[in-house]
Design an enzyme around this catalytic site. Structure first.
Site, PDB file in Angstrom:
ATOM      1  CG  ASP A   1      25.996 -18.052  36.921  1.00 36.39           C
ATOM      2  OD1 ASP A   1      26.049 -19.268  37.197  1.00 36.39           O
ATOM      3  OD2 ASP A   1      25.231 -17.576  36.065  1.00 36.39           O
TER       4      ASP A   1
ATOM      5  CG  HIS B   1      25.302 -13.881  40.200  1.00 38.18           C
ATOM      6  ND1 HIS B   1      23.913 -13.873  40.207  1.00 38.18           N
ATOM      7  CD2 HIS B   1      25.682 -13.936  38.897  1.00 38.18           C
ATOM      8  CE1 HIS B   1      23.485 -13.918  38.958  1.00 38.18           C
ATOM      9  NE2 HIS B   1      24.519 -13.957  38.142  1.00 38.18           N
TER      10      HIS B   1
END
Length: 203
Positions: free
Chosen positions: A34, A173
């Site tokens: 992400d 991430h």
């Protein structure tokens, strides 16, 4: 536990959301990243995935795609999937449905994907229902918490070991908050998953 692996009640709050894929055959997990793309993290993540021959899904912030279109193209060139993570990393609970949907569509103009993941994992049921008409809403079964200042790389790997199960959609991430921990935790996590017999699917 409530963050790393969301409970049933939380899952029920996102109509149509995919938190985990049905287990079947050989145990499979799905790696997702992400908040990119950014030059400080995404290219490095791509190189690690190439080293292990793994394809993943990158949920991208539209404004980052606007700033770094060449990295977006490189993610796709290497055979990974991309998903929409809103234009400005909006949290659905903090804005109107109209504004939220407009932000998603602004990002979609650059990302062009039928996959969507809400930032912070939060959006209102009304927003979820509206988005599910156009997008496959991909949530998560395991958040590694690689972004947390309270965890080090070893603890990120421990989260992977503790909470992974067949069908898990795992969140890492490609961000400034995570990259230092990922430089240790990503490869260690992949190697542990392989040792445990998992294969890597793509959404």
């Amino acid at each position: 536990m409530l963050i790393e692996q969301p409970p049933k009640l939380f899952r029920m709050l996102t109509p149509g959301g995919v938190f985990r894929l049905p287990p079947g055959g050989k145990p499979t997990v799905y790696l997702t990243f992400d908040d990119g793309p950014i030059p400080e993290a995404t290219p490095w993540v791509l190189d690690i995935l190439d080293r292990y021959g793994i394809k993943a899904t990158f949920f991208m912030v539209g404004d980052n795609v606007r700033k770094y279109p060449a990295i977006y193209e490189e993610v796709r060139r290497r055979g990974h999937r991309v998903g929409n993570h809103t234009m400005h990393h909006l949290q659905g609970a903090g804005c109107t449905t109209r504004r939220y949907l407009r932000d998603v569509e602004e990002a979609n103009a650059m990302i062009g994907s039928d996959l969507f993941r809400p930032p912070h994992g939060w959006l209102r049921p009304r927003q979820a229902r509206a988005l599910s008409r156009k997008y496959r809403i991909i949530m998560y079964d395991l958040v590694t918490r690689d972004y947390s200042k309270r965890l080090d790389a070893r603890e990120v790997v421990e989260n992977v070991k503790r909470y992974t199960r067949p069908g898990s959609i795992i969140v890492f991430h490609d961000s400034l908050k995570s990259i230092r921990k990922l430089q240790t935790a990503l490869a260690e996590s992949i190697e542990w998953l392989r040792k445990e017999g998992y294969q890597f699917g793509i959404l």
